[in-house]
Design an enzyme around this catalytic site. Structure first.
Site, PDB file in Angstrom:
ATOM      1  N   CYS A  23      -4.198  -4.633  -8.491  1.00 30.90           N
ATOM      2  CA  CYS A  23      -5.300  -3.713  -8.190  1.00 30.90           C
ATOM      3  C   CYS A  23      -4.770  -2.313  -7.849  1.00 30.90           C
ATOM      4  O   CYS A  23      -4.054  -2.147  -6.871  1.00 30.90           O
ATOM      5  CB  CYS A  23      -6.090  -4.323  -7.018  1.00 30.90           C
ATOM      6  SG  CYS A  23      -7.072  -3.180  -6.057  1.00 30.90           S
ATOM      7  N   CYS A  26      -5.815  -0.842  -4.462  1.00 29.26           N
ATOM      8  CA  CYS A  26      -5.098  -1.536  -3.378  1.00 29.26           C
ATOM      9  C   CYS A  26      -3.760  -0.853  -3.116  1.00 29.26           C
ATOM     10  O   CYS A  26      -3.332  -0.726  -1.973  1.00 29.26           O
ATOM     11  CB  CYS A  26      -4.852  -3.003  -3.737  1.00 29.26           C
ATOM     12  SG  CYS A  26      -6.368  -3.942  -3.984  1.00 29.26           S
TER      13      CYS A  26
END
Length: 100
Positions: A23, A26
């Site tokens: 991600c 993230c």
């Protein structure tokens, strides 16, 4: 070893970062969390939960997207948000919600 439930029962606020290695946002959040920890020091614990490796916790807290952050204190969920939050905003939220 402490379990997730042991950790979130802490008197000290615990910010849980639900993330995934694949991600992008993230990865953007990781240095922000480091800065938050530097700002608040021992007043907070920050733990990271890999959603791909912790399906039980993910479904227990109905985490649908990453990154999702949940702030706990004494086992209670004080705040929750998906997406990236800036350092200053995050520090302010933690202090307001947990009276740290």
């Amino acid at each position: 070893m402490s379990t997730f439930n042991d950790i979130i029962q802490s008197e000290k606020p615990v910010l849980v970062d639900f993330f995934a290695t694949w991600c992008g946002p993230c990865q953007t959040l990781a240095p922000i969390l480091k800065q938050v920890k530097n700002n608040l020091g021992d007043r907070i614990s920050i733990i990271k939960i890999d959603v791909d490796k912790n399906q039980q916790i993910v479904s227990q807290y109905q985490v649908r997207g990453v990154p999702t952050m949940i702030l706990f204190q004494k086992g209670k969920q004080l705040w929750r948000q998906s997406g990236v939050v800036g350092t200053n905003d995050l520090v302010k939220i933690i202090i307001e919600k947990s009276n740290t």
